[in-house]
Scaffold this motif. Sequence first.
Motif, PDB file in Angstrom:
ATOM      1  N   ARG A 178      -6.159   1.475   5.894  1.00  0.00           N
ATOM      2  CA  ARG A 178      -6.109   1.008   4.507  1.00  0.00           C
ATOM      3  C   ARG A 178      -5.923   2.144   3.512  1.00  0.00           C
ATOM      4  N   PHE A 179      -6.142   3.414   3.951  1.00  0.00           N
ATOM      5  CA  PHE A 179      -5.936   4.514   3.014  1.00  0.00           C
ATOM      6  C   PHE A 179      -4.496   5.029   3.028  1.00  0.00           C
ATOM      7  N   MET A 180      -3.675   4.519   3.946  1.00  0.00           N
ATOM      8  CA  MET A 180      -2.313   5.041   4.084  1.00  0.00           C
ATOM      9  C   MET A 180      -1.359   4.309   3.135  1.00  0.00           C
ATOM     10  N   LYS A 181      -1.345   4.733   1.867  1.00  0.00           N
ATOM     11  CA  LYS A 181      -0.532   4.007   0.898  1.00  0.00           C
ATOM     12  C   LYS A 181       0.784   4.712   0.604  1.00  0.00           C
ATOM     13  N   THR A 182       0.764   6.025   0.600  1.00  0.00           N
ATOM     14  CA  THR A 182       1.997   6.752   0.288  1.00  0.00           C
ATOM     15  C   THR A 182       2.379   7.626   1.473  1.00  0.00           C
ATOM     16  N   SER A 183       3.587   8.173   1.405  1.00  0.00           N
ATOM     17  CA  SER A 183       4.020   9.053   2.498  1.00  0.00           C
ATOM     18  C   SER A 183       3.160  10.311   2.522  1.00  0.00           C
ATOM     19  N   LYS A 184       2.633  10.715   1.369  1.00  0.00           N
ATOM     20  CA  LYS A 184       1.766  11.891   1.330  1.00  0.00           C
ATOM     21  C   LYS A 184       0.475  11.633   2.113  1.00  0.00           C
ATOM     22  N   ASP A 185      -0.059  10.427   1.998  1.00  0.00           N
ATOM     23  CA  ASP A 185      -1.252  10.076   2.778  1.00  0.00           C
ATOM     24  C   ASP A 185      -0.961  10.167   4.265  1.00  0.00           C
ATOM     25  N   PHE A 186       0.209   9.667   4.633  1.00  0.00           N
ATOM     26  CA  PHE A 186       0.542   9.548   6.049  1.00  0.00           C
ATOM     27  C   PHE A 186       0.888  10.897   6.668  1.00  0.00           C
ATOM     28  N   PHE A 187       1.749  11.670   5.991  1.00  0.00           N
ATOM     29  CA  PHE A 187       2.250  12.914   6.582  1.00  0.00           C
ATOM     30  C   PHE A 187       1.361  14.114   6.290  1.00  0.00           C
ATOM     31  N   LEU A 221      -1.409  11.574   9.893  1.00  0.00           N
ATOM     32  CA  LEU A 221      -1.960  12.894  10.181  1.00  0.00           C
ATOM     33  C   LEU A 221      -3.491  12.892  10.122  1.00  0.00           C
ATOM     34  N   THR A 222      -4.072  12.114   9.189  1.00  0.00           N
ATOM     35  CA  THR A 222      -5.538  12.067   9.102  1.00  0.00           C
ATOM     36  C   THR A 222      -6.123  11.625  10.432  1.00  0.00           C
ATOM     37  N   SER A 258      13.015   5.078  -1.631  1.00  0.00           N
ATOM     38  CA  SER A 258      11.661   4.938  -2.167  1.00  0.00           C
ATOM     39  C   SER A 258      10.657   5.566  -1.198  1.00  0.00           C
ATOM     40  N   ASP A 259       9.472   5.875  -1.748  1.00  0.00           N
ATOM     41  CA  ASP A 259       8.425   6.480  -0.926  1.00  0.00           C
ATOM     42  C   ASP A 259       8.036   5.543   0.228  1.00  0.00           C
ATOM     43  N   LYS A 260       8.031   4.248  -0.072  1.00  0.00           N
ATOM     44  CA  LYS A 260       7.702   3.247   0.954  1.00  0.00           C
ATOM     45  C   LYS A 260       8.651   3.346   2.135  1.00  0.00           C
ATOM     46  N   HIS A 261       9.924   3.572   1.800  1.00  0.00           N
ATOM     47  CA  HIS A 261      10.944   3.677   2.837  1.00  0.00           C
ATOM     48  C   HIS A 261      10.621   4.850   3.765  1.00  0.00           C
ATOM     49  N   TYR A 262      10.255   6.013   3.173  1.00  0.00           N
ATOM     50  CA  TYR A 262       9.981   7.191   4.007  1.00  0.00           C
ATOM     51  C   TYR A 262       8.712   7.004   4.832  1.00  0.00           C
ATOM     52  N   LEU A 263       7.750   6.274   4.253  1.00  0.00           N
ATOM     53  CA  LEU A 263       6.535   5.981   5.009  1.00  0.00           C
ATOM     54  C   LEU A 263       6.890   5.171   6.257  1.00  0.00           C
ATOM     55  N   ALA A 264       7.770   4.175   6.066  1.00  0.00           N
ATOM     56  CA  ALA A 264       8.187   3.343   7.204  1.00  0.00           C
ATOM     57  C   ALA A 264       8.968   4.177   8.214  1.00  0.00           C
ATOM     58  N   VAL A 265       9.856   5.051   7.699  1.00  0.00           N
ATOM     59  CA  VAL A 265      10.631   5.910   8.610  1.00  0.00           C
ATOM     60  C   VAL A 265       9.679   6.781   9.436  1.00  0.00           C
ATOM     61  N   GLY A 266       8.644   7.303   8.775  1.00  0.00           N
ATOM     62  CA  GLY A 266       7.670   8.141   9.477  1.00  0.00           C
ATOM     63  C   GLY A 266       6.995   7.386  10.607  1.00  0.00           C
ATOM     64  N   ARG A 267       6.636   6.131  10.329  1.00  0.00           N
ATOM     65  CA  ARG A 267       5.982   5.330  11.374  1.00  0.00           C
ATOM     66  C   ARG A 267       6.933   5.112  12.541  1.00  0.00           C
ATOM     67  N   TRP A 268       8.197   4.798  12.223  1.00  0.00           N
ATOM     68  CA  TRP A 268       9.133   4.548  13.326  1.00  0.00           C
ATOM     69  C   TRP A 268       9.542   5.825  14.040  1.00  0.00           C
ATOM     70  N   ALA A 269       9.509   6.949  13.302  1.00  0.00           N
ATOM     71  CA  ALA A 269       9.780   8.233  13.962  1.00  0.00           C
ATOM     72  C   ALA A 269       8.693   8.514  15.002  1.00  0.00           C
ATOM     73  N   THR A 270       7.454   8.056  14.699  1.00  0.00           N
ATOM     74  CA  THR A 270       6.359   8.204  15.657  1.00  0.00           C
ATOM     75  C   THR A 270       6.693   7.462  16.946  1.00  0.00           C
ATOM     76  N   VAL A 271       7.173   6.223  16.781  1.00  0.00           N
ATOM     77  CA  VAL A 271       7.539   5.426  17.962  1.00  0.00           C
ATOM     78  C   VAL A 271       8.652   6.128  18.736  1.00  0.00           C
ATOM     79  N   GLY A 272       9.680   6.570  18.005  1.00  0.00           N
ATOM     80  CA  GLY A 272      10.811   7.236  18.650  1.00  0.00           C
ATOM     81  C   GLY A 272      10.373   8.504  19.369  1.00  0.00           C
ATOM     82  N   GLY A 273       9.527   9.297  18.705  1.00  0.00           N
ATOM     83  CA  GLY A 273       9.063  10.545  19.298  1.00  0.00           C
ATOM     84  C   GLY A 273       8.319  10.294  20.601  1.00  0.00           C
TER      85      GLY A 273
END
Lengths: 612, 86
Positions: free
Chosen positions: A30-39, A189-190, A431-446
């Motif tokens: 629930r704290f992962m709102k922006t790409s900054k939170d995630f990465f 990352l958290t 949008s930031d939301k888009h990069y957050l989603a890309v980050g999540r899918w990059a995790t799957v791909g990785g």
Amino acid sequence: MIHTELTYVDWIIMLLYFVFVLGIGFALKRFMKTSKDFFQAGRALPAWICGLAFISANLGAQEVIGMGASGAKYGLETAHFYGIGAIPAMIFVGIFMMPFYYGSKARSVPEFLRLRFDEKTRALNACSFAVMTVFSSGISMYAMARLIQALHVFDHLFLVMGWPLGWIFTFSIVLSAIIVLLYIFLGGLTSAIYNEVLQFFLIIAGFLPLVLIGLKSVGGWQGMKTAVASIDPRMLHEWKGIMHPATNPMGIDIIGLAMGLGFVLGSGYWCTDFLVIQTAMASHNMDAARKVPLIAALPKMIFPFLVILPGLLAISIATPHTTTTVSMQGGAIIHETNIVPPEVEQGRGLVPAKVNPVTGKPMLDASGKPLLDYDMATPNMLLHFFPTGILGLGLTALLASFMSGMAGNVTAFNTVFTYDLYQSYIHKNASDKHYLAVGRWATVGGILLSICTAYAAINFNNIMDTLQLVFSFVNAPLFATFLLGMFWKRTTGDGAFIGLISGTLAAVLHHGLSLPLEAHPGIHGGWIHVLHTYPSDMAQNFYTAIWAFSANLIITILVSLMGKPKPEAELVGLVHSLTPKPDTGHATWWRRPEALAVLLVVLLVVLNIFFF
Amino acid sequence: MNLDLRIPMGLLFTLVGLILTLYGAGTNGSPIYASSLGINANLYWGLVLLVFGGSMYILGRRGQRRMEREPQKPADTDSGAARRGH
């Protein structure tokens, strides 16, 4: 030797760990709102958490198993990987380099290279780094699955469920992949950092009792010294005999050690690898970010006792001739005594001989002595000394170290992929939301790519050695680029780019032209022509690094002198001479990073005298 | 971050400690401890972990409450590497 079978307590402890790992992921979602939170974990974590994660990111099983193996093979000389190879670099990055990483607001190490140099240097570093992280996490996965097979962790479960034992490898890989994927997908990352800290304490909880019981069994520290001295007295010293390759077990010399391991390889890893730097960049302010590597260095000094000592203890113990399996069936305790297989009989202490997978017989070296499987030193210590119950804790610690080693690679990969490759070259201005989603899918791909690497490792015998060799070629010259970039304002982007490539080429050439003693030309070197022979592969590694570093340094300086440097105004915050010193005047003197650094240097000297 | 890591970590070690202590107490004197030189490793290490986990949890709860009372300090917003002191 007593052979313990896993029982329900061990399973409950392992299961509990998995539940908590995933629970932390869900709690953080629930704290992962922006790409900054995630990465970047929102750049809001306290220094002690990031500090412990800083060393845990590196404390994968390759380290836990590898340092135990090296302890069993070379003895206390292994402590150089800490005293020379890690701690000085950690102090350097905290005091001198972190102000530029953290202060520049770069979101990743490749992004720092773009700010300091140019686009092409960033692209080169981002691509090579992304590829390496995926392969490293695949290697970690493969090593874990092999260890699970060797320790028969899941055998009982498979027998009960009636599944074929041949599936254990796949089961281990899929299980670890799903768990790591879930907790990073949820908490970014958290989540990875929190689990790395959890793993740090688990390693201590699992290995401290092992060392204590092991020491007691050989009659304490003195008892261990006597036992090891009867095998090879050189193994009891870290420094004695370092002046000449013939007088120390690793076959290295002081120049190779100090320059190659300390200055080039150690600094190259701890000061430039985004895998560890990302944890420091997640802290909540500059002071904390600078303290992260320093806080990490403190427990790093204790780790030789936790991870190298089990290896030394494993060879100090008398080789067992029989095994007793204690199992409980319906309340009755059953003892079953067997004579040990030939590979154990021919081993040294708890370190078994290597078995030829085709003939099933122990393998011999050129002089007819059995080749030892040092990687089994630490795992066999766990099985030898731990009764069911605490054995579950020890195995959980091992599994945790494998998984968080993977996780660190995966979060480094998703950040570099999203920010440095996707956002820069594929899809700008989304949008930031888009990069957050890309980050999540990059995790799957990785993670999917890591699984492919793990399976490739089964089918191609040499793939692990080859990959590690390629990593060393790419990594060896890196530190020169950062050193020049941060401390010489004249360095240009063209200089850095051409220097990096020349450094890697120098590493390749040096490897192709030199060979360790008693090795055949090929993967170990000498594949162009053997011009020079080194006393050991370790010595060859160190000198490959020195050549790569020097080539990079010289070429970067030459090319930079020919070009036009960036205007000074653009370099503020990126280069030492143009950046105001980080102000620590607001903190009492003993809270400043510099004070911590002085304490570390004193402790480091004490530690080295102890192991002398 | 709004979750103090010491809370879940404290809980995990408390639970593991509890399991080991109980199992160790139940199997005291059992031949399974021949491997650990006759020491009841489960009982003793279980107690150590119980104390460690418990104190972690208490510290974590305290930290969490403090964090909820006073909202988090904003991250460093200064530009450049220099931090202007106060």
